[in-house]
Design a protein around this motif. Sequence first.
Motif, PDB file in Angstrom:
ATOM      1  N   SER A 154      49.011 -69.272  23.081  1.00 43.13           N
ATOM      2  CA  SER A 154      48.143 -68.492  23.417  1.00 43.13           C
ATOM      3  C   SER A 154      48.882 -67.448  24.541  1.00 43.13           C
ATOM      4  N   GLY A 155      49.693 -67.923  25.406  1.00 44.55           N
ATOM      5  CA  GLY A 155      50.147 -66.956  26.529  1.00 44.55           C
ATOM      6  C   GLY A 155      50.987 -65.905  26.272  1.00 44.55           C
ATOM      7  N   ASP A 156      51.516 -66.060  24.728  1.00 45.92           N
ATOM      8  CA  ASP A 156      52.577 -65.116  24.422  1.00 45.92           C
ATOM      9  C   ASP A 156      51.736 -63.575  24.123  1.00 45.92           C
ATOM     10  N   TYR A 157      50.578 -63.511  23.979  1.00 47.65           N
ATOM     11  CA  TYR A 157      49.980 -62.294  24.000  1.00 47.65           C
ATOM     12  C   TYR A 157      48.734 -62.260  24.760  1.00 47.65           C
ATOM     13  N   SER A 158      48.305 -60.873  25.203  1.00 49.47           N
ATOM     14  CA  SER A 158      46.899 -60.832  25.721  1.00 49.47           C
ATOM     15  C   SER A 158      45.821 -60.092  24.660  1.00 49.47           C
ATOM     16  N   LEU A 159      44.844 -60.723  24.523  1.00 48.55           N
ATOM     17  CA  LEU A 159      43.708 -60.307  23.835  1.00 48.55           C
ATOM     18  C   LEU A 159      42.726 -59.746  24.375  1.00 48.55           C
ATOM     19  N   VAL A 160      42.789 -58.471  23.982  1.00 46.72           N
ATOM     20  CA  VAL A 160      41.619 -57.611  24.670  1.00 46.72           C
ATOM     21  C   VAL A 160      40.440 -57.389  23.711  1.00 46.72           C
ATOM     22  N   PRO A 161      39.318 -57.972  24.158  1.00 50.40           N
ATOM     23  CA  PRO A 161      38.113 -58.002  23.349  1.00 50.40           C
ATOM     24  C   PRO A 161      37.426 -56.571  23.145  1.00 50.40           C
ATOM     25  N   GLY A 162      36.742 -56.270  22.069  1.00 48.28           N
ATOM     26  CA  GLY A 162      35.749 -54.813  22.100  1.00 48.28           C
ATOM     27  C   GLY A 162      35.602 -54.813  20.597  1.00 48.28           C
ATOM     28  N   ASN A 163      34.530 -53.765  20.438  1.00 49.78           N
ATOM     29  CA  ASN A 163      34.130 -53.414  19.018  1.00 49.78           C
ATOM     30  C   ASN A 163      35.144 -52.606  18.767  1.00 49.78           C
ATOM     31  N   ASP A 164      35.173 -52.072  17.376  1.00 52.81           N
ATOM     32  CA  ASP A 164      36.155 -51.296  16.664  1.00 52.81           C
ATOM     33  C   ASP A 164      36.221 -50.011  17.258  1.00 52.81           C
ATOM     34  N   PRO A 165      35.286 -49.226  17.509  1.00 55.87           N
ATOM     35  CA  PRO A 165      35.250 -47.977  18.145  1.00 55.87           C
ATOM     36  C   PRO A 165      35.999 -47.936  19.334  1.00 55.87           C
ATOM     37  N   ARG A 166      35.650 -48.951  20.320  1.00 53.11           N
ATOM     38  CA  ARG A 166      36.329 -49.039  21.632  1.00 53.11           C
ATOM     39  C   ARG A 166      37.869 -49.299  21.497  1.00 53.11           C
ATOM     40  N   LEU A 167      38.127 -50.270  20.543  1.00 53.12           N
ATOM     41  CA  LEU A 167      39.690 -50.579  20.285  1.00 53.12           C
ATOM     42  C   LEU A 167      40.363 -49.438  19.854  1.00 53.12           C
ATOM     43  N   ALA A 168      39.623 -48.543  18.933  1.00 58.74           N
ATOM     44  CA  ALA A 168      40.556 -47.355  18.432  1.00 58.74           C
ATOM     45  C   ALA A 168      40.666 -46.423  19.672  1.00 58.74           C
ATOM     46  N   GLN A 169      39.783 -46.238  20.634  1.00 61.53           N
ATOM     47  CA  GLN A 169      39.845 -45.594  21.793  1.00 61.53           C
ATOM     48  C   GLN A 169      40.910 -46.207  22.722  1.00 61.53           C
ATOM     49  N   PHE A 170      41.141 -47.411  22.996  1.00 62.48           N
ATOM     50  CA  PHE A 170      42.294 -48.005  23.573  1.00 62.48           C
ATOM     51  C   PHE A 170      43.418 -47.544  23.290  1.00 62.48           C
ATOM     52  N   LEU A 171      43.613 -47.740  21.941  1.00 60.18           N
ATOM     53  CA  LEU A 171      44.885 -47.489  21.282  1.00 60.18           C
ATOM     54  C   LEU A 171      45.330 -45.958  21.451  1.00 60.18           C
ATOM     55  N   TYR A 172      44.277 -45.046  21.294  1.00 58.49           N
ATOM     56  CA  TYR A 172      44.637 -43.552  21.685  1.00 58.49           C
ATOM     57  C   TYR A 172      44.856 -43.133  23.093  1.00 58.49           C
TER      58      TYR A 172
END
Length: 326
Positions: A154-172
């Motif tokens: 569980s400590g090997d990655y950070s999970l960032v929660p959100g709905n799909d449009p928000r996650l796409a924005q985070f990627l951008y």
Amino acid sequence: MKRFLIAAAATAALLGAASQAQAEKVRIGYWSSGVSLGFGAVLETGKFMENQGLEVEYVKFPDVNAPTKAMAAGGIDFAIAAPAAASMSVAADGLPMSIILATQVADLNFVVPEDSPIKSMAELKGKKIGGSPAGSATAAIAQAILEKNYGFASGDYSLVPGNDPRLAQFLYQKDIDAAALRTVTIALVKDVKLRAVGTFREEWKKLSKSDAPPVLGVGLIRNDWLKANPEGAAKLVAGMRKAYEFGKADKAAVAKALVEAANMSQDDARAYAALWDGIYTVSMEASDIASLKTAFEIFKSVGAVKGALPDAALATAPYEASKAIK
């Protein structure tokens, strides 16, 4: 006396009919975003439940986990696509709800920006990964894939929660390194060029040792309503099955429903509708039961659910009875 008995019998029949009509009122809930949106829009605009003789109130929720919570509080009777992991969890906890259908397939990809140096799933170690909030089936499946297939703790990655449009924005914005996104979302994203490094279907196949795709959403029903309305439950399933077949046969009508009910653009609605066959299912065959039980054990192994899943929580009677409804 004879006239009195006839009148009494007629009155009883009328009261019985009224009682039956009232008994088949049903409150149906669904998440007004993600994959649930498309099926819900078609179900409502096509009046598939009403055509089965049900009196329906639709309740839409802004959060993926809200329908399950609303059912626990007695606010709705049936959820068309409750998260599979959460639904199995509440059933294992003994809450009075049953799963009567598999309704959504986890058709998602692990994606990165096109110019990302990440080329494989193994390279996600130590990265920020966007995904659905904890409690959702998507989060449980992603966790199981990363931990079981790639050995991530569980400590090997950070999970960032959100709905799909928000996650796409985070990627951008380069705020996250990768995300688990639905193929529907990927088809609708215009501003972000994405590249897949893995798919839920293939990763789940490795994990489960089965060709069955992971179940994302289920038809969840309140046990009190099911017990009081066994024929109504069969009608619910029949309405779901007819809506599913309609969507498979008429993608233009699906797109039209999305434009009308979800205020989508024509292009986005057509892209969404084209994915119908791959993201939805309406089934409760033996293979679906086996897939759900396998998923529960996998989720349990990574701590996403606890306890044991009772056989009674996977109720097949409404699905079987629906087969007789034409």
